[in-house]
Design a protein around this motif. Sequence first.
Motif, PDB file in Angstrom:
ATOM      1  N   ALA A  84       0.829  -1.209   0.000  1.00  0.00           N
ATOM      2  CA  ALA A  84       0.000   0.000   0.000  1.00  0.00           C
ATOM      3  C   ALA A  84       0.864   1.260   0.000  1.00  0.00           C
ATOM      4  O   ALA A  84       0.615   2.192  -0.785  1.00  0.00           O
ATOM      5  CB  ALA A  84      -0.926  -0.012   1.220  1.00  0.00           C
ATOM      6  N   CYS A  85       1.873   1.301   0.855  1.00  0.00           N
ATOM      7  CA  CYS A  85       2.738   2.484   0.933  1.00  0.00           C
ATOM      8  C   CYS A  85       3.511   2.685  -0.369  1.00  0.00           C
ATOM      9  O   CYS A  85       3.677   3.819  -0.838  1.00  0.00           O
ATOM     10  CB  CYS A  85       3.703   2.358   2.104  1.00  0.00           C
ATOM     11  N   THR A  86       3.993   1.589  -0.959  1.00  0.00           N
ATOM     12  CA  THR A  86       4.750   1.696  -2.207  1.00  0.00           C
ATOM     13  C   THR A  86       3.884   2.257  -3.324  1.00  0.00           C
ATOM     14  O   THR A  86       4.322   3.126  -4.089  1.00  0.00           O
ATOM     15  CB  THR A  86       5.306   0.316  -2.602  1.00  0.00           C
ATOM     16  N   VAL A  87       2.653   1.777  -3.427  1.00  0.00           N
ATOM     17  CA  VAL A  87       1.748   2.258  -4.472  1.00  0.00           C
ATOM     18  C   VAL A  87       1.449   3.741  -4.273  1.00  0.00           C
ATOM     19  O   VAL A  87       1.585   4.554  -5.209  1.00  0.00           O
ATOM     20  CB  VAL A  87       0.448   1.433  -4.473  1.00  0.00           C
ATOM     21  N   VAL A  88       1.053   4.124  -3.068  1.00  0.00           N
ATOM     22  CA  VAL A  88       0.659   5.517  -2.811  1.00  0.00           C
ATOM     23  C   VAL A  88       1.839   6.457  -3.022  1.00  0.00           C
ATOM     24  O   VAL A  88       1.738   7.467  -3.745  1.00  0.00           O
ATOM     25  CB  VAL A  88       0.096   5.657  -1.382  1.00  0.00           C
ATOM     26  N   PHE A  89       2.969   6.167  -2.401  1.00  0.00           N
ATOM     27  CA  PHE A  89       4.126   7.061  -2.493  1.00  0.00           C
ATOM     28  C   PHE A  89       4.694   7.124  -3.909  1.00  0.00           C
ATOM     29  O   PHE A  89       5.132   8.180  -4.359  1.00  0.00           O
ATOM     30  CB  PHE A  89       5.218   6.632  -1.513  1.00  0.00           C
ATOM     31  N   SER A  90       4.694   5.988  -4.617  1.00  0.00           N
ATOM     32  CA  SER A  90       5.238   5.983  -5.979  1.00  0.00           C
ATOM     33  C   SER A  90       4.377   6.809  -6.927  1.00  0.00           C
ATOM     34  O   SER A  90       4.895   7.575  -7.747  1.00  0.00           O
ATOM     35  CB  SER A  90       5.348   4.547  -6.493  1.00  0.00           C
ATOM     36  N   VAL A  91       3.049   6.648  -6.808  1.00  0.00           N
ATOM     37  CA  VAL A  91       2.156   7.425  -7.674  1.00  0.00           C
ATOM     38  C   VAL A  91       2.275   8.923  -7.360  1.00  0.00           C
ATOM     39  O   VAL A  91       2.375   9.752  -8.271  1.00  0.00           O
ATOM     40  CB  VAL A  91       0.704   6.944  -7.510  1.00  0.00           C
ATOM     41  N   LEU A  92       2.274   9.269  -6.078  1.00  0.00           N
ATOM     42  CA  LEU A  92       2.398  10.681  -5.713  1.00  0.00           C
ATOM     43  C   LEU A  92       3.728  11.255  -6.169  1.00  0.00           C
ATOM     44  O   LEU A  92       3.798  12.387  -6.673  1.00  0.00           O
ATOM     45  CB  LEU A  92       2.246  10.836  -4.194  1.00  0.00           C
ATOM     46  N   ALA A  93       4.819  10.489  -5.993  1.00  0.00           N
ATOM     47  CA  ALA A  93       6.130  10.969  -6.426  1.00  0.00           C
ATOM     48  C   ALA A  93       6.194  11.095  -7.945  1.00  0.00           C
ATOM     49  O   ALA A  93       6.767  12.051  -8.475  1.00  0.00           O
ATOM     50  CB  ALA A  93       7.220  10.022  -5.933  1.00  0.00           C
ATOM     51  N   GLY A  94       5.594  10.131  -8.655  1.00  0.00           N
ATOM     52  CA  GLY A  94       5.569  10.220 -10.107  1.00  0.00           C
ATOM     53  C   GLY A  94       4.823  11.450 -10.597  1.00  0.00           C
ATOM     54  O   GLY A  94       5.260  12.127 -11.532  1.00  0.00           O
ATOM     55  N   LEU A 159       7.494  -4.167  13.680  1.00  0.00           N
ATOM     56  CA  LEU A 159       7.066  -4.625  12.366  1.00  0.00           C
ATOM     57  C   LEU A 159       6.638  -3.468  11.471  1.00  0.00           C
ATOM     58  O   LEU A 159       7.026  -3.398  10.296  1.00  0.00           O
ATOM     59  CB  LEU A 159       5.916  -5.620  12.540  1.00  0.00           C
ATOM     60  N   PHE A 160       5.822  -2.555  12.019  1.00  0.00           N
ATOM     61  CA  PHE A 160       5.266  -1.479  11.201  1.00  0.00           C
ATOM     62  C   PHE A 160       5.956  -0.141  11.454  1.00  0.00           C
ATOM     63  O   PHE A 160       5.398   0.920  11.147  1.00  0.00           O
ATOM     64  CB  PHE A 160       3.765  -1.369  11.459  1.00  0.00           C
ATOM     65  N   THR A 161       7.142  -0.172  12.019  1.00  0.00           N
ATOM     66  CA  THR A 161       7.952   1.036  12.193  1.00  0.00           C
ATOM     67  C   THR A 161       9.266   0.868  11.446  1.00  0.00           C
ATOM     68  O   THR A 161       9.368   1.213  10.270  1.00  0.00           O
ATOM     69  CB  THR A 161       8.185   1.315  13.686  1.00  0.00           C
ATOM     70  N   SER A 162      10.254   0.303  12.113  1.00  0.00           N
ATOM     71  CA  SER A 162      11.574   0.161  11.501  1.00  0.00           C
ATOM     72  C   SER A 162      11.575  -0.848  10.354  1.00  0.00           C
ATOM     73  O   SER A 162      12.194  -0.602   9.304  1.00  0.00           O
ATOM     74  CB  SER A 162      12.592  -0.258  12.560  1.00  0.00           C
ATOM     75  N   ALA A 163      10.899  -1.984  10.519  1.00  0.00           N
ATOM     76  CA  ALA A 163      10.877  -2.988   9.452  1.00  0.00           C
ATOM     77  C   ALA A 163      10.154  -2.455   8.216  1.00  0.00           C
ATOM     78  O   ALA A 163      10.594  -2.682   7.081  1.00  0.00           O
ATOM     79  CB  ALA A 163      10.203  -4.270   9.938  1.00  0.00           C
ATOM     80  N   LEU A 164       9.055  -1.746   8.421  1.00  0.00           N
ATOM     81  CA  LEU A 164       8.335  -1.142   7.299  1.00  0.00           C
ATOM     82  C   LEU A 164       9.229  -0.154   6.558  1.00  0.00           C
ATOM     83  O   LEU A 164       9.306  -0.153   5.328  1.00  0.00           O
ATOM     84  CB  LEU A 164       7.073  -0.445   7.801  1.00  0.00           C
ATOM     85  N   GLY A 165       9.933   0.685   7.311  1.00  0.00           N
ATOM     86  CA  GLY A 165      10.838   1.647   6.674  1.00  0.00           C
ATOM     87  C   GLY A 165      11.962   0.961   5.930  1.00  0.00           C
ATOM     88  O   GLY A 165      12.342   1.387   4.823  1.00  0.00           O
ATOM     89  N   ALA A 166      12.504  -0.112   6.517  1.00  0.00           N
ATOM     90  CA  ALA A 166      13.588  -0.838   5.852  1.00  0.00           C
ATOM     91  C   ALA A 166      13.124  -1.427   4.526  1.00  0.00           C
ATOM     92  O   ALA A 166      13.839  -1.378   3.520  1.00  0.00           O
ATOM     93  CB  ALA A 166      14.107  -1.936   6.775  1.00  0.00           C
TER      94      ALA A 166
END
Length: 293
Positions: A84-94, A159-166
């Motif tokens: 979800a984060c990859t899709v949202v951030f990639s589209v916004l950045a694009g 899991l949803f802090t450092s691992a998500l960021g990594a």
Amino acid sequence: MRVREPRPASFWPLAIVFALFVLFMYGPMAVIFVLSFQGPEGGLTFPMRGVSLHWFRQLAEGLGTVDIAAALRRSLGLGLAVMACTVVFSVLAGLAFRKKLAGAGTLFYVVVASLIMPSIIVSLGIGLEFRLLDTGIKALLERMGWQDQLDNYGTALGLFTSALGAHLTWTLPFGLLIMFAVFNRFNPAYEEAARDLGATPWQTFRHVVLPLIAPSVVGIGMFGFTLSWDEIARTSQAIGDVNTLPLELQGLTSTVTTPAIYALGTVTTVVSFVVIGVALALGGALSRRKGTA
């Protein structure tokens, strides 16, 4: 009548090299898949001693002290969050990079630089960063006199802090590169026509841009999930006191000496193929819909 041209002399040597490459790439996967169906008396090597689902049942019951089901849920949850984060951030950045931005080139190279950084170094850096954050939070709680919160505080690693960021340091560059390729060949005349008809920027994006880039967005989501699902190095130092399924699998390779380890590998591979199949089917359906629109 169409005349078939003779194959050049280089065809067969190149075909043999390609066949060996495919065998080298998929052969181990096929061997593990077959051996995971060994009978109860089967071992880690050939010959097969019966055919059964015994090791899959043992996997469902658990492998010693390792909770495979919990690790599976953690990996699925993290993979979906990364997707979800990859899709949202990639589209916004694009969309943002379609405009002229000051320092856009530098920003781009900063984003994609993580692709060439050793994964274990990225993981170590993120782990150290969050441990420093823990130190700062504990010092702040102590200064504020919140002793109960300080006593109950564990760590920001998770899991949803450092691992998500990594994981996002690995998936976001791929998503951004895909969006750049999509928008480089995107015809802005569609957006201009929508604006001429009175559409707002949001309506233009929702009804014009998004349907056109939807197959690529599905592909980004697939990359985000599958890259997160299989990731070990970037997770190892940045996840805290829990493990994802790949980390558990890595640990089990030195302790489990039965085909149950192969059964676990088969399950993880099947999940990856299911996700890829769903993404391809959805992408194909969206492409056909776009072609008939």
